[in-house]
Design a protein around this motif. Structure first.
Motif, PDB file in Angstrom:
ATOM      1  N   LYS A  51     -17.333-132.230   6.870  1.00  0.00           N
ATOM      2  CA  LYS A  51     -18.498-131.408   6.548  1.00  0.00           C
ATOM      3  C   LYS A  51     -18.097-129.942   6.413  1.00  0.00           C
ATOM      4  O   LYS A  51     -18.618-129.204   5.585  1.00  0.00           O
ATOM      5  N   LYS A  52     -17.135-129.510   7.257  1.00  0.00           N
ATOM      6  CA  LYS A  52     -16.677-128.112   7.214  1.00  0.00           C
ATOM      7  C   LYS A  52     -15.187-128.076   7.495  1.00  0.00           C
ATOM      8  O   LYS A  52     -14.751-128.324   8.620  1.00  0.00           O
ATOM      9  N   LEU A  53     -14.412-127.699   6.504  1.00  0.00           N
ATOM     10  CA  LEU A  53     -12.967-127.681   6.654  1.00  0.00           C
ATOM     11  C   LEU A  53     -12.501-126.532   7.532  1.00  0.00           C
ATOM     12  O   LEU A  53     -13.066-125.431   7.526  1.00  0.00           O
ATOM     13  N   LEU A  54     -11.431-126.809   8.271  1.00  0.00           N
ATOM     14  CA  LEU A  54     -10.734-125.801   9.066  1.00  0.00           C
ATOM     15  C   LEU A  54      -9.367-125.535   8.432  1.00  0.00           C
ATOM     16  O   LEU A  54      -8.834-126.374   7.697  1.00  0.00           O
ATOM     17  N   LEU A  55      -8.794-124.389   8.755  1.00  0.00           N
ATOM     18  CA  LEU A  55      -7.449-124.089   8.254  1.00  0.00           C
ATOM     19  C   LEU A  55      -6.455-125.174   8.665  1.00  0.00           C
ATOM     20  O   LEU A  55      -5.559-125.556   7.898  1.00  0.00           O
ATOM     21  N   SER A  56      -6.632-125.701   9.861  1.00  0.00           N
ATOM     22  CA  SER A  56      -5.707-126.707  10.391  1.00  0.00           C
ATOM     23  C   SER A  56      -5.829-128.053   9.681  1.00  0.00           C
ATOM     24  O   SER A  56      -5.025-128.954   9.930  1.00  0.00           O
ATOM     25  N   ASP A  57      -6.812-128.210   8.801  1.00  0.00           N
ATOM     26  CA  ASP A  57      -6.937-129.458   8.036  1.00  0.00           C
ATOM     27  C   ASP A  57      -5.987-129.501   6.842  1.00  0.00           C
ATOM     28  O   ASP A  57      -5.848-130.534   6.192  1.00  0.00           O
ATOM     29  N   SER A  58      -5.318-128.399   6.553  1.00  0.00           N
ATOM     30  CA  SER A  58      -4.354-128.384   5.450  1.00  0.00           C
ATOM     31  C   SER A  58      -3.251-129.408   5.713  1.00  0.00           C
ATOM     32  O   SER A  58      -2.820-129.604   6.850  1.00  0.00           O
ATOM     33  N   GLY A  59      -2.791-130.046   4.643  1.00  0.00           N
ATOM     34  CA  GLY A  59      -1.722-131.023   4.792  1.00  0.00           C
ATOM     35  C   GLY A  59      -1.687-131.965   3.614  1.00  0.00           C
ATOM     36  O   GLY A  59      -2.408-131.797   2.624  1.00  0.00           O
ATOM     37  N   PHE A  60      -0.837-132.960   3.742  1.00  0.00           N
ATOM     38  CA  PHE A  60      -0.671-133.976   2.714  1.00  0.00           C
ATOM     39  C   PHE A  60      -1.314-135.246   3.248  1.00  0.00           C
ATOM     40  O   PHE A  60      -0.907-135.771   4.288  1.00  0.00           O
ATOM     41  N   TYR A  61      -2.338-135.737   2.541  1.00  0.00           N
ATOM     42  CA  TYR A  61      -3.103-136.884   3.009  1.00  0.00           C
ATOM     43  C   TYR A  61      -2.708-138.124   2.208  1.00  0.00           C
ATOM     44  O   TYR A  61      -2.729-138.126   0.969  1.00  0.00           O
ATOM     45  N   LEU A  62      -2.366-139.143   2.946  1.00  0.00           N
ATOM     46  CA  LEU A  62      -1.890-140.373   2.324  1.00  0.00           C
ATOM     47  C   LEU A  62      -2.792-141.542   2.721  1.00  0.00           C
ATOM     48  O   LEU A  62      -3.130-141.707   3.894  1.00  0.00           O
ATOM     49  N   CYS A  63      -3.147-142.323   1.737  1.00  0.00           N
ATOM     50  CA  CYS A  63      -3.890-143.553   1.956  1.00  0.00           C
ATOM     51  C   CYS A  63      -2.904-144.718   1.831  1.00  0.00           C
ATOM     52  O   CYS A  63      -1.952-144.649   1.025  1.00  0.00           O
ATOM     53  N   ALA A  64      -3.108-145.746   2.605  1.00  0.00           N
ATOM     54  CA  ALA A  64      -2.224-146.909   2.533  1.00  0.00           C
ATOM     55  C   ALA A  64      -3.041-148.170   2.757  1.00  0.00           C
ATOM     56  O   ALA A  64      -4.133-148.130   3.326  1.00  0.00           O
ATOM     57  N   TRP A  65      -2.494-149.297   2.302  1.00  0.00           N
ATOM     58  CA  TRP A  65      -3.124-150.586   2.554  1.00  0.00           C
ATOM     59  C   TRP A  65      -2.068-151.571   3.042  1.00  0.00           C
ATOM     60  O   TRP A  65      -0.872-151.422   2.812  1.00  0.00           O
TER      61      TRP A  65
END
Lengths: 113, 115
Positions: B79-93
């Motif tokens: 709902k509200k991003l923080l600076l610490s949410d920065s990164g590389f997001y990976l989805c996997a199955w």
């Protein structure tokens, strides 16, 4: 907390040489897996070794597992520049109805032509 | 053959703005789905996993949430991003554990920068 810890953190070799990366972990596992990640990309599964196996081969890859020492090694023979990537070990403790993998911080491999 | 898609590939968002990352899988049914975050030069941290529609489990308390509205769709939100949410997001199955197939298959990732 991360279970797998790779060693070394970075490795630089010449084409044709062999590259060996090590992984240590802390708790009992069902299997251990190695993944490769090219810069800025997703991970690619390389090989899986089960807890009752000691060695496994796939092409130029050789993985060993020593459950008594809680360690594994990945050997890439006759390396190529295209092998340049980060390599991660991931441990699967099993149970829980899903495959929970705990990844180490990885080894960055650079293969120079 | 199975394919996993993620979008967007890159995203730059201001602090306090909402987030929605989408992941879809093709060519398989009833997969287990995972969201990971990777900090620069680090390994992967499991954020959420799902074993079925509407079934979400969180691994770490955080500013993010996940939903699985369809069998092969997995969404990561904030709902509200923080600076610490920065990164590389990976989805996997992965296949269900009943298949005794333990490998995970990763999407191409989303690079999120919170400014």
């Amino acid at each position: 907390s991360q279970q797998g810890e790779e060693d070394p953190q970075a490795l630089s070799i010449q084409e044709g040489e062999n590259a060996t990366m090590n992984c240590s972990y802390k708790t009992s596992i069902n299997n251990l897996q190695w993944y490769r990640q090219n810069s800025g990309r997703g991970l690619v599964h390389l090989i899986l070794i089960r807890s009752n196996e000691r060695e496994k081969h796939s092409g130029r890859l050789r993985v060993t597992l020593d459950t008594s020492k809680k360690s594994s090694s990945l050997l890439i023979t006759a390396s190529r520049a295209a092998d340049t990537a980060s390599y991660f070990c991931a441990t699967d403790a099993g149970g829980g109805g899903y495959n929970k993998l705990i990844f180490g911080a990885g080894t960055r491999l650079a293969v120079h032509p | 053959s199975q394919t996993i898609h993620q979008w967007p590939a890159t995203l730059v968002q201001p602090v306090g703005s909402p987030l929605s990352l989408e992941c879809t899988v093709e060519g398989t049914s009833n997969p287990n789905l995972y969201w990971y975050r990777q900090a620069a030069g680090r390994g992967l941290q499991l954020l959420f996993y799902s074993v079925g529609i509407g079934q979400i489990s969180s691994e770490v308390p955080q500013n993010l949430s996940a939903s699985r509205p369809q069998d092969r769709q997995f969404i990561l939100s904030s709902k509200k991003l923080l600076l610490s949410d920065s990164g590389f997001y990976l989805c996997a199955w992965s296949d269900t554990v009943a298949s005794f197939s333990y490998e995970q298959y990763f999407g191409p990732g989303t690079r999120l920068t919170v400014t």
